[in-house]
Write an enzyme that holds these catalytic residues in place. Sequence first.
Site, PDB file in Angstrom:
ATOM      1  N   TRP A  10      68.144  18.583  58.566  1.00  0.00           N
ATOM      2  CA  TRP A  10      66.795  18.413  57.686  1.00  0.00           C
ATOM      3  C   TRP A  10      67.303  18.492  56.472  1.00  0.00           C
ATOM      4  CZ3 TRP A  10      61.960  20.646  60.400  1.00  0.00           C
ATOM      5  CH2 TRP A  10      61.696  20.277  61.731  1.00  0.00           C
ATOM      6  N   LYS A  11      68.341  18.903  56.099  1.00  0.00           N
ATOM      7  CA  LYS A  11      68.712  19.421  54.498  1.00  0.00           C
ATOM      8  C   LYS A  11      67.462  19.917  53.958  1.00  0.00           C
ATOM      9  CE  LYS A  11      72.153  15.643  54.976  1.00  0.00           C
ATOM     10  NZ  LYS A  11      72.913  14.536  54.146  1.00  0.00           N
ATOM     11  N   HIS A  95      79.126  21.926  55.279  1.00  0.00           N
ATOM     12  CA  HIS A  95      78.894  20.332  55.001  1.00  0.00           C
ATOM     13  C   HIS A  95      79.299  20.046  53.544  1.00  0.00           C
ATOM     14  CE1 HIS A  95      76.252  17.213  54.282  1.00  0.00           C
ATOM     15  NE2 HIS A  95      75.889  17.062  55.612  1.00  0.00           N
ATOM     16  N   GLY A 235      68.804  11.695  57.196  1.00  0.00           N
ATOM     17  CA  GLY A 235      67.814  11.030  57.163  1.00  0.00           C
ATOM     18  C   GLY A 235      67.108  10.448  58.442  1.00  0.00           C
TER      19      GLY A 235
HETATM   20  P1  13P Z   1      72.736  10.846  56.624  1.00  0.00           P
HETATM   21  O1  13P Z   1      72.325  10.682  58.223  1.00  0.00           O
HETATM   22  O2  13P Z   1      71.513  11.086  56.002  1.00  0.00           O
HETATM   23  O3  13P Z   1      73.530   9.853  56.063  1.00  0.00           O
HETATM   24  O4  13P Z   1      73.338  12.289  56.508  1.00  0.00           O
HETATM   25  C1  13P Z   1      74.390  12.577  57.348  1.00  0.00           C
HETATM   26  C2  13P Z   1      74.532  14.040  57.189  1.00  0.00           C
HETATM   27  O5  13P Z   1      75.107  14.469  56.104  1.00  0.00           O
HETATM   28  C3  13P Z   1      74.335  14.974  58.194  1.00  0.00           C
HETATM   29  O6  13P Z   1      74.751  16.309  57.983  1.00  0.00           O
END
Ligand code: 13P
Length: 249
Positions: A10-11, A95, A235
């Site tokens: 989810w960042k 990451h 995302g």
């Molecule tokens: P996206 O799926 O938003 O490109 O991000 C990938 C990611 O960094 C998952 O850790």
Amino acid sequence: MRKPIIAGNWKMNKFIPEGISLVKELKEILKPVKEREIVVCPPFTLLFSLAEELKGSNIILGAQNLFAAEFGAYTGEISPLMLKELGVIYCIIGHSERRRLFGEDNSLINQKSKIALKLGIKPIVCIGETLEEREKELTFSVIKEQITGVLAGLSSSELANIVIAYEPIWAIGTGRTATCEQAEEVHSFIRKEVSNLYGERIALALRIQYGGSVKPENIASLMKEKDIDGALVGGASLSADSFSKIVRY
Ligand code: 13P
């Protein structure tokens, strides 16, 4: 057989009520799914509430980072023991956003992975090349260096509790997914490198996720590749509809 593992990163997104309602929806939609390991990795602020919410469900709790020590004077950091106390099972380590924005390197990622394993957290260790490295045809040498660096000193039995996430940096958040062939080429290279280091049996058991603009539209074809064992989704993990479609590809 390697069980596919689909994890949502989810960042730095979702307030507490939103996060809770997202997992409530996911629990409902994904209840019948048995053939996938499903992980959500929310920000730290949501771990406590989601641990409660996910009890008894088939969705596993993950975190996005930890610090390489048990306790001490590390202002602003979180110990693997604190994650464990909350019921966290997996933790994303290294990451590319942490490498790029917070200066994490292979050696720190290796230390973090070691302490996580020692304290009972399973690392999802991220590797991947930049666009510049790919264009200079350095992808395989970069990946080899990352693999050797992040796994240094880990035992064969520890490898059983690690997931590797291959995330080409140029495909993260850009909408530009690696083609299945590009992804498979690197995944199979990673498995070969792990086989050189640990032997074929360990390498064949290792799960390697792909990450970078994974969506409901491209997951099925990625998962057809021999060495792609799951996805780390950014995302598209923020909505129940798209994440559940990805899980049930
Ligand atoms: P996206 O799926 O938003 O490109 O991000 C990938 C990611 O960094 C998952 O850790």
